[in-house]
Design an enzyme around this catalytic site. Structure first.
Site, PDB file in Angstrom:
ATOM      1  N   SER A  97      30.501  27.374  34.752  1.00  0.00           N
ATOM      2  CA  SER A  97      30.454  25.964  35.256  1.00  0.00           C
ATOM      3  C   SER A  97      29.850  25.143  33.876  1.00  0.00           C
ATOM      4  CB  SER A  97      29.409  25.932  36.476  1.00  0.00           C
ATOM      5  OG  SER A  97      28.223  26.085  35.913  1.00  0.00           O
ATOM      6  N   ASP A 150      34.916  26.143  34.566  1.00  0.00           N
ATOM      7  CA  ASP A 150      35.086  26.194  35.806  1.00  0.00           C
ATOM      8  C   ASP A 150      34.419  24.773  36.506  1.00  0.00           C
ATOM      9  OD1 ASP A 150      35.853  27.291  38.290  1.00  0.00           O
ATOM     10  OD2 ASP A 150      33.746  27.779  38.736  1.00  0.00           O
ATOM     11  N   HIS A 151      35.171  24.136  36.963  1.00  0.00           N
ATOM     12  CA  HIS A 151      34.814  22.562  37.860  1.00  0.00           C
ATOM     13  C   HIS A 151      34.430  21.720  36.820  1.00  0.00           C
ATOM     14  CE1 HIS A 151      35.357  24.066  41.960  1.00  0.00           C
ATOM     15  NE2 HIS A 151      34.865  25.229  41.604  1.00  0.00           N
ATOM     16  N   ASP A 191      37.990  19.391  37.667  1.00  0.00           N
ATOM     17  CA  ASP A 191      37.874  19.158  39.367  1.00  0.00           C
ATOM     18  C   ASP A 191      37.700  17.667  39.542  1.00  0.00           C
ATOM     19  OD1 ASP A 191      37.107  19.067  41.928  1.00  0.00           O
ATOM     20  OD2 ASP A 191      35.185  20.438  41.677  1.00  0.00           O
ATOM     21  N   HIS A 216      33.095  27.986  48.819  1.00  0.00           N
ATOM     22  CA  HIS A 216      31.964  28.535  47.687  1.00  0.00           C
ATOM     23  C   HIS A 216      30.847  29.187  48.484  1.00  0.00           C
ATOM     24  CE1 HIS A 216      34.182  25.616  45.245  1.00  0.00           C
ATOM     25  NE2 HIS A 216      34.261  26.592  44.430  1.00  0.00           N
ATOM     26  N   GLY A 241      35.712  33.240  46.096  1.00  0.00           N
ATOM     27  CA  GLY A 241      36.308  34.568  46.165  1.00  0.00           C
ATOM     28  C   GLY A 241      35.116  35.720  46.777  1.00  0.00           C
ATOM     29  N   VAL A 286      35.065  34.726  41.543  1.00  0.00           N
ATOM     30  CA  VAL A 286      33.848  35.284  42.180  1.00  0.00           C
ATOM     31  C   VAL A 286      32.707  34.992  41.430  1.00  0.00           C
ATOM     32  CG1 VAL A 286      33.069  37.349  42.736  1.00  0.00           C
ATOM     33  CG2 VAL A 286      35.488  37.522  42.733  1.00  0.00           C
ATOM     34  N   ASN A 287      31.890  34.373  42.217  1.00  0.00           N
ATOM     35  CA  ASN A 287      30.355  34.215  41.667  1.00  0.00           C
ATOM     36  C   ASN A 287      29.313  34.864  42.303  1.00  0.00           C
ATOM     37  OD1 ASN A 287      28.418  33.197  40.116  1.00  0.00           O
ATOM     38  ND2 ASN A 287      29.197  31.073  40.025  1.00  0.00           N
ATOM     39  N   THR A 288      29.205  34.176  43.707  1.00  0.00           N
ATOM     40  CA  THR A 288      28.111  34.485  44.362  1.00  0.00           C
ATOM     41  C   THR A 288      27.629  36.104  44.564  1.00  0.00           C
ATOM     42  OG1 THR A 288      28.496  32.667  45.787  1.00  0.00           O
ATOM     43  CG2 THR A 288      26.810  33.957  46.698  1.00  0.00           C
TER      44      THR A 288
HETATM   45  P1  13P Z   1      31.970  32.347  45.008  1.00  0.00           P
HETATM   46  O1  13P Z   1      30.502  31.815  44.551  1.00  0.00           O
HETATM   47  O2  13P Z   1      32.220  32.079  46.644  1.00  0.00           O
HETATM   48  O3  13P Z   1      32.285  33.571  44.563  1.00  0.00           O
HETATM   49  O4  13P Z   1      32.937  31.138  44.415  1.00  0.00           O
HETATM   50  C1  13P Z   1      33.074  31.188  43.116  1.00  0.00           C
HETATM   51  C2  13P Z   1      33.759  29.941  42.668  1.00  0.00           C
HETATM   52  O5  13P Z   1      34.925  29.812  43.235  1.00  0.00           O
HETATM   53  C3  13P Z   1      33.414  29.335  41.491  1.00  0.00           C
HETATM   54  O6  13P Z   1      34.499  28.149  41.389  1.00  0.00           O
END
Ligand code: 13P
Length: 259
Positions: free
Chosen positions: A27, A59-60, A81, A159, A189, A210-212
């Protein structure tokens, strides 16, 4: 140091062990923390050492300025974004980004609709009322006009992880894919059940963010390692087990997304 080690072993090593290419993203906040250039140089060096193909994505990205930073630093793709803007403003800025990025052979992900939430573990249920679903026809027009390479839509994805599961609108994904003819990306994701991931892939999803789940695994493993070695101050003695946990999470995702 711990940050680069996270990439080294947790994410890139998962790809190396499975002999798969991988997209690694930051990000704007993560890129500012690591340094855009330091991040790219570190990832490229590690990928070379491990013998894997890696794509590096912003990302974003929210402004032309951060997109420029990313392109100048060697990112291979950028996500712009402008989904919080009015449609006309979104289209105008996305077009500017496409012009700049394509001149540098960098691909662009654009977004229309609103994917709510943030990459955290949230207390309550999914904020369904905040989701602005992408209209397939509007998406196709937006894609044609902006000439983006990949499209991030809002199809029930959010997210972060919530108490309840998301319910993806697979028909909407299929429709956008049919009308636009370009690869689609799925944000949010984390926490999406496997059967919905598979259905989304069959409907046209080609990239899944996928991040969280990775952040959560990292943090829990770090807490555990620090607790069990509470006098230890040497990072390379308490971090390996953290890195291994991250690696396993990423490997599971690569296997699922490769099926
Ligand atoms: P999550 O944190 O839900 O995996 O989403 C990640 C994401 O979409 C980052 O742009």
């Amino acid at each position: 140091f711990p940050y680069t080690t996270l990439f080294r072993s947790g994410i890139l090593q998962a790809a190396a062990e499975l002999k798969k290419p991988i997209i690694i993203e930051t990000s704007e906040g993560e890129a500012n923390f690591a340094g855009y250039q330091i991040f790219v140089d570190t990832v490229r060096d590690l990928a070379d050492e491990l013998g894997i193909d890696v794509a590096i994505n912003l990302d974003h990205g929210k402004s032309l300025e951060s997109v420029k930073y990313a392109i100048d630093s060697g990112y291979s793709s950028v996500h712009i974004d402008c989904s919080a803007m009015k449609k006309e403003e979104n289209i105008a800025l996305t077009k500017q980004v496409v012009e700049l990025a394509h001149a540098h052979k960098v691909s662009v992900e654009g977004e229309l609709g609103y994917i709510s939430g943030s990459s955290e573990v949230h207390e309550g249920e999914q904020p369904r009322s905040e989701i602005i679903f992408t209209d397939p026809k509007e998406a196709a027009d937006y894609i044609k006009e902006t000439r983006i390479d990949i499209f991030a839509g809002s199809y029930g994805n959010v997210h972060g992880i919530y108490k309840d599961e998301p319910k993806l609108d697979i028909e909407r994904i299929k429709k956008i894919s049919e009308l636009s003819g370009i690869p689609l990306s799925l944000h949010g994701g984390s926490g999406i059940p496997e059967d919905q991931i598979k259905a989304a892939m069959n409907a046209g999803i080609c990239k899944i963010n996928v991040n969280t789940e990775i952040r959560k695994a990292y943090r829990e493993a770090l807490d555990k390692a620090l607790k069990s070695k509470n006098a230890e101050i040497v990072p390379y003695k308490y971090l390996p087990e953290v890195i291994d946990v991250v690696k396993e999470v990423v490997k599971k995702k690569i296997i699922l997304f490769s099926k």
